[in-house]
Scaffold this active site. Structure first.
Site, PDB file in Angstrom:
ATOM      1  N   SER A 152       1.647  -2.357  -0.302  1.00  0.00           N
ATOM      2  CA  SER A 152       0.259  -2.348   0.189  1.00  0.00           C
ATOM      3  C   SER A 152       0.079  -1.526   1.453  1.00  0.00           C
ATOM      4  CB  SER A 152      -0.198  -3.783   0.423  1.00  0.00           C
ATOM      5  OG  SER A 152       0.085  -4.541  -0.712  1.00  0.00           O
ATOM      6  N   ARG A 194       6.697 -11.276  -2.012  1.00  0.00           N
ATOM      7  CA  ARG A 194       7.055 -12.038  -3.201  1.00  0.00           C
ATOM      8  C   ARG A 194       7.810 -11.190  -4.193  1.00  0.00           C
ATOM      9  NH1 ARG A 194       1.579 -15.200  -4.682  1.00  0.00           N
ATOM     10  NH2 ARG A 194       0.729 -13.266  -3.834  1.00  0.00           N
ATOM     11  N   ASP A 250      -2.001  -2.866  -3.420  1.00  0.00           N
ATOM     12  CA  ASP A 250      -2.460  -4.231  -3.768  1.00  0.00           C
ATOM     13  C   ASP A 250      -3.889  -4.266  -4.291  1.00  0.00           C
ATOM     14  OD1 ASP A 250      -3.417  -3.605  -1.257  1.00  0.00           O
ATOM     15  OD2 ASP A 250      -2.886  -5.520  -0.309  1.00  0.00           O
TER      16      ASP A 250
HETATM   17  C1  BG6 Z   1      -2.131 -11.420  -2.394  1.00  0.00           C
HETATM   18  C2  BG6 Z   1      -1.689 -10.226  -3.219  1.00  0.00           C
HETATM   19  O1  BG6 Z   1      -2.624 -12.397  -3.223  1.00  0.00           O
HETATM   20  O2  BG6 Z   1      -3.083 -11.000  -1.474  1.00  0.00           O
HETATM   21  C3  BG6 Z   1      -1.134  -9.190  -2.286  1.00  0.00           C
HETATM   22  O3  BG6 Z   1      -0.750 -10.603  -4.187  1.00  0.00           O
HETATM   23  C4  BG6 Z   1      -2.133  -8.819  -1.258  1.00  0.00           C
HETATM   24  O4  BG6 Z   1      -0.741  -8.052  -3.022  1.00  0.00           O
HETATM   25  C5  BG6 Z   1      -2.605 -10.032  -0.551  1.00  0.00           C
HETATM   26  O5  BG6 Z   1      -1.566  -7.891  -0.357  1.00  0.00           O
HETATM   27  C6  BG6 Z   1      -3.688  -9.698   0.430  1.00  0.00           C
HETATM   28  O6  BG6 Z   1      -4.039 -10.821   1.185  1.00  0.00           O
HETATM   29  P1  BG6 Z   1      -3.309 -11.231   2.523  1.00  0.00           P
HETATM   30  O7  BG6 Z   1      -4.301 -12.095   3.178  1.00  0.00           O
HETATM   31  O8  BG6 Z   1      -2.077 -11.942   2.128  1.00  0.00           O
HETATM   32  O9  BG6 Z   1      -3.048  -9.986   3.291  1.00  0.00           O
HETATM   33  C1  GLC Z   2      -3.950  -1.868   4.678  1.00  0.00           C
HETATM   34  C2  GLC Z   2      -3.155  -0.911   3.839  1.00  0.00           C
HETATM   35  C3  GLC Z   2      -3.734  -0.855   2.458  1.00  0.00           C
HETATM   36  C4  GLC Z   2      -3.827  -2.220   1.867  1.00  0.00           C
HETATM   37  C5  GLC Z   2      -4.629  -3.118   2.782  1.00  0.00           C
HETATM   38  C6  GLC Z   2      -4.731  -4.526   2.243  1.00  0.00           C
HETATM   39  O1  GLC Z   2      -5.204  -1.348   4.839  1.00  0.00           O
HETATM   40  O2  GLC Z   2      -3.169   0.348   4.438  1.00  0.00           O
HETATM   41  O3  GLC Z   2      -2.915  -0.050   1.647  1.00  0.00           O
HETATM   42  O4  GLC Z   2      -4.436  -2.154   0.613  1.00  0.00           O
HETATM   43  O5  GLC Z   2      -4.038  -3.131   4.045  1.00  0.00           O
HETATM   44  O6  GLC Z   2      -3.497  -5.128   2.141  1.00  0.00           O
END
Ligand code: BG6
Ligand code: GLC
Ligand code: BG6
Ligand code: GLC
Length: 917
Positions: free
Chosen positions: A603, A539, A657
């Site tokens: 992340s 995003r 994240d």
């Molecule tokens: C989102 C966050 O809501 O959730 C992201 O904005 C995050 O930063 C993500 O990585 C994690 O959840 P998923 O299920 O999308 O990996």
């Molecule tokens: C993976 C990444 C980590 C992140 C997590 C959740 O473990 O290495 O940095 O926070 O995924 O998205």
């Protein structure tokens, strides 16, 4: 000559007169075909009522599912024991079924008496007696040392939820044992058997005698789909379409329904047909008001009906010169066997005369003729009523199959049908008249119901063996509280290693400093761009933060796809794509020229030396772009922006994240000092005391640590709980050997674990008919959202099946149940492991603060946590269990981590400005 003729004429006249007299007297018992068709229609309606979920509770005819889903197919084999309780005779049997020379069974049995204290005593006495008889039988057949499966024919109405369980609804016929109604009769029998040391009998199936009879006959005639008993009691079962059985999940195939038609009329539906004699008989029975249809039909009652009629006729002077004998006044003096003998027409009146004389009635010729006719009317009515109800079942079968003509077989047993000289012929005739479009074969069961019970037991044994195998496969996914505590302790150890200077280099939980040193305080303000890369969605966001009295955050965002070839292409391509998306967004928002400060939620594990520098340690999850590991991702982004040469951005902060999530939630709740992601990946960050972070200078205050706990176990420390499936998933991943904990706990991998288990179960022949389909071979078909759907309790099995079908998995209902169970085991373990990890974190926080009791908030995000129906609950329960001194509030991040990244950027920019000034 003339005299002879006159005598013959006189005799015929006499006979006619007697018959007319009785016919007039019992006018109500003679049922025309119109009446029978009406009874048939009423019974059809009763069946529908009994099958419906909402109407079943008040239905008289209970239509009980038997959990028998198929007829014998010849593959059944083995040695079985059977107990046959509830008919006129009680017996124990051994049934040997072999599949060579198809359709051969051997049967050995022994009859046992059923003394009154047994069938009208208490529960322990009844089942103790049954167990004793079985033991005696096994001894006499030299079977004591064998472990044998047992099929229990129990000929009373039982509500079953599976083959090996049945709660007795009420006693019928001549049984009335205290303390059994409302209880499971299988467990009572098991309990009684357990008392006998040295015998090992496995009660695997509970069958009604109708079902046993249908299966017995079905062994010889594959077309047999109805079981009928006309004996001490009366009842029928038949194969119903699953889609019509509301009370059992699933819509595929058929299941045998034990109609318990004996109770037809218990709600008054037959009151117009019942006579004063029926009413009187009912009042004197063991179960007044119950089994009213049965009381008009079965052998237990017909003799008594005849007696009541004769008694009344005599009292009215119509028989025996009005002289009533004591015997005639005594309940039970006339039995079915008497009727059968009297109706032996070829014997003339001799049997009748003998029987009446035994009852001290001194019958005349006329009396004998009349009495014989009474018997005929009573037994004929029985056959008529039975035929009407059977015709209803046959019609239903024909309609279910949508055929104009039905060809079918009815398996029959019971002494009335077998021993009465006229009964069978009459029944057949009336049925054929009532349903002319059904070609019915009536097949007498020669083996009783036991062979059929053995067939059902054979199927049950196969299912039980399957169950055992499935349980064994899923067993390693069940983690004991001790194991979870161990996981928590190990996690704690690894957290410490990551913080200590000497051990940090080799630590698997990297404990990366983030240079975020405080949670938001509400003074943040400005306009920021944010990128959110690494979760399910990529995003780009515009975040407007206001402070002071009009404190608010407004966000605008757009989701962009990152194609697989970019995720796993070159670093340059990846960052060019990101910048391309930013450009698109700026244009979309109409802010193309603005030079905005940017916070980058990235992340993946990054080594940071400051808030705006982050060296990628290694890709995780689904990313594997080349030339990025070991590089500063902020630099890479800057260079890509330069390459595009369209706009300029001020990259102020790079944030994980987890950190973004903690900040997002921290903006609402200052007590939020932990950020958790349970999504595509799994990770946690938390505010650590500076004095504990040896690799960062300074001892004052706190800094947020991105634990990167996904790498927990990469040194083998949790290999004891990793299964072969986990190893399989690991080996097939982009980063084998890495992120072992993450691979057991996060959305990207759970579906893969499930898929590996399903493949194994299929190979073992326990699923999908042993066929591994193309779809099942496809990596990644089980996304988190499918797991969540499959495990939703609101979904009926049918819907689960639809989901599986969407995924290209052609499953039966049984398959769907197993798939759901597998998903449940995998996701539950994930939630528990994640909870154990989090318990280590909150415990550490508690100790850091030096308090007995800690109150803390965890900000959470991620599709697994948000969408899965049970994950969050199990996670929370585990934390509570393993960290009882911490009171943890879970706060769902509604705004994603972009908002938090913008807040961090705001703070960083303010600090930078302060520094610059
Ligand atoms: C989102 C966050 O809501 O959730 C992201 O904005 C995050 O930063 C993500 O990585 C994690 O959840 P998923 O299920 O999308 O990996
Ligand atoms: C993976 C990444 C980590 C992140 C997590 C959740 O473990 O290495 O940095 O926070 O995924 O998205
Ligand atoms: C027997 C069956 O042959 O018939 C029993 O084995 C069944 O299971 C019985 O209950 C029904 O007939 P009756 O006349 O003995 O009640
Ligand atoms: C009674 C029982 C029923 C059984 C029948 C024949 O009606 O309730 O379960 O099938 O008798 O034995």
């Amino acid at each position: 000559m003339f005299a002879v003729h006159l005598l013959a004429f006189y005799f015929t006249k006499l006979k006619e007169d007697q018959i007319k007299k009785v016919d007039r007297y019992l006018y109500h018992m003679r049922l025309s075909d119109d009446v029978l068709l009406d009874v048939m229609a009423r019974f059809q309606a009763e069946m529908v009522k009994g099958l419906g979920r909402d109407t079943n509770p008040t239905a008289a005819v209970k239509m009980l599912p038997s959990f028998v889903r198929s007829l014998p197919d010849g593959s059944e084999k083995g040695d079985f024991l059977a107990v046959d309780l509830g008919g006129s005779q009680f017996r124990a049997l051994q049934v040997k079924v072999s599949d060579v020379g198809k359709q051969s069974t051997q049967l050995e049995s022994k009859f046992y008496p059923t003394p009154k204290e047994v069938f009208q005593g208490n529960r322990a006495e009844l089942f103790g007696y049954v167990a004793d008889c079985l033991l005696d039988f096994m001894e006499s057949k030299n079977l004591k040392h064998k472990k044998l499966p047992l099929g229990f024919t129990f000929s009373f109405p039982c509500r079953q939820t599976k083959l090996e369980e049945g709660v007795l609804l009420n006693w019928t016929k001549h049984f009335k044992v205290r303390g059994v109604q409302g209880t499971d009769v299988v467990s009572s029998l098991r309990k009684a058997l357990k008392k006998h040391k040295g015998i090992d009998v496995d009660v695997l199936a509970l069958v009604n005698d109708t079902v046993g009879t249908m299966m017995t006959c079905g062994y010889d005639d594959q077309r047999c789909e109805v079981g009928l008993i006309i004996g001490t009691g009366t009842n029928a079962c038949y194969m119903e379409e699953m889609r019509h059985i509301d009370l059992v999940e699933g819509d595929e195939g058929r299941m045998c329904i034990n109609t318990e038609w004996g109770a037809f009329g218990d709600d008054g539906a037959l009151d117009d047909l019942r006579t004063e004699f029926d009413r009187e008989l009912d009042l004197g029975s063991l179960n007044p008001g119950k089994q009213l249809f049965e009381k008009m039909i079965s052998s237990l009652h017909l003799g008594e009906l005849v007696r009541l009629i004769l008694l009344k006729m005599t009292k009215e002077g119509l028989l025996f010169n009005g002289k009533v004998s004591t015997a005639l006044c005594t309940k039970g003096k006339i039995e079915m066997r008497h009727m059968a003998a009297m109706e032996e027409y070829k014997e003339g009146l001799s049997n009748t005369k003998e029987i009446l004389t035994e009852l001290n009635l001194f019958p005349s010729e006329e009396d004998c003729i009349a009495v014989q006719h009474v018997c005929t009317i009573v037994s004929f009515r029985s056959a008529n009523l039975c035929a009407a109800a059977l015709a209803a079942i046959l019609t239903r079968l024909r309609e279910n199959k949508k055929v104009l003509r039905l060809r079918t077989t009815v398996g029959i047993d019971g002494t009335l049908y077998k021993a009465h000289p006229q009964y069978a012929r009459r029944l057949h005739k009336v049925v054929r008249r009532l349903v002319p479009n059904c070609d019915v074969r009536f097949l007498l069961s020669t083996n009783g119901s036991a062979r059929g019970a053995a067939m059902v037991t054979a199927v049950a044994r196969r299912l039980a063996a399957q169950r055992k195998e499935i349980d064994a496969v899923l067993e390693p996914f069940l983690l004991s509280p001790e194991t979870l505590r161990e996981v928590k302790n190990k996690m704690r150890t690894e957290l410490e290693y990551g913080l200590k200077r000497e051990t940090q280099g080799s630590a698997t939980v990297k404990m990366l400093p983030t240079y975020v040193c405080g949670t938001p305080d509400g003074t943040e303000k400005g306009k920021f761009l944010a990128l959110d890369l690494g979760g399910t969605n990529f995003r780009v966001l515009l975040v407007k933060i206001r402070s002071g009295r009009r404190k608010s955050v407004r966000m605008y965002n757009k989701i962009f796809a990152i194609p697989l070839e970019i995720m796993q292409g070159t670093g340059e391509e990846l960052f060019d794509h990101i910048v391309h998306c930013i450009a698109d967004f700026l244009e979309y928002m109409g802010i193309k020229g603005a030079r905005l400060p940017l916070g980058f939620t990235f992340s993946f594990p990054c080594k940071q030396a400051s808030i705006d520098k982050g060296t990628l340690v290694g890709w995780t999850k689904g990313f594997k772009a080349t030339d990025c590991e070991g590089e500063d991702v902020v630099d890479m982004l800057r260079e890509a922006i330069k390459r595009r040469n369209e706009f300029d951005l001020d990259i102020v902060a790079v944030v994980n994240d987890t950190v973004g999530t903690m900040m997002t939630c921290g903006y609402e709740d200052p007590n939020c000092e932990i950020g958790l992601i349970a999504g595509t990946g799994s990770n946690v960050c938390y505010m650590e005391d500076m004095k504990n972070i040896e690799i960062v200078e300074g001892n004052e205050g706190k800094m947020c640590i991105n634990t990167e706990w996904g790498g927990f176990g990469d040194n083998g420390c949790i290999d004891n709980i990793r299964t072969e499936y986990d190893k399989e998933v690991d080996e097939g991943s982009l980063n084998p050997g890495k992120q072992r904990y993450e691979k057991m706990t996060s959305g990207m991998y759970l579906g893969e674990i499930v898929r590996q288990i399903l493949i194994d179960l299929t190979k073992r022949g326990l699923l999908f008919r042993g066929q591994i389909s193309e779809s099942l071979r496809k990596r990644g078909i089980f996304e988190t959202k499918f797991l969540s759907q499959i495990e939703s309790d609101r979904l009926a099995l049918l819907q689960v099946r639809q989901i599986l079908q969407q995924l290209g998995l052609d499953s039966t209902c049984e398959d769907s149940i197993i798939v759901k169970e597998v998903c449940g085991a995998v996701s539950r373990r994930a939630a528990q492991l994640c909870g154990a990890g989090l318990a280590a974190i909150v415990e550490k926080k508690r100790e850091n603060r030096g308090v007995e009791h800690l109150q803390i908030t965890v900000g959470v995000d991620g599709t697994l946590y948000k969408l899965h129906p049970h994950f969050s609950r199990v996670l929370q329960e585990t934390v509570k269990e393993l960290a009882p001194r911490c009171d943890v509030t879970f706060m769902l991040s509604e705004d994603g981590s972009g908002k938090g990244a913008a807040l961090i950027t705001a703070v960083a920019k303010r600090l930078r400005n302060v520094g610059e000034n």
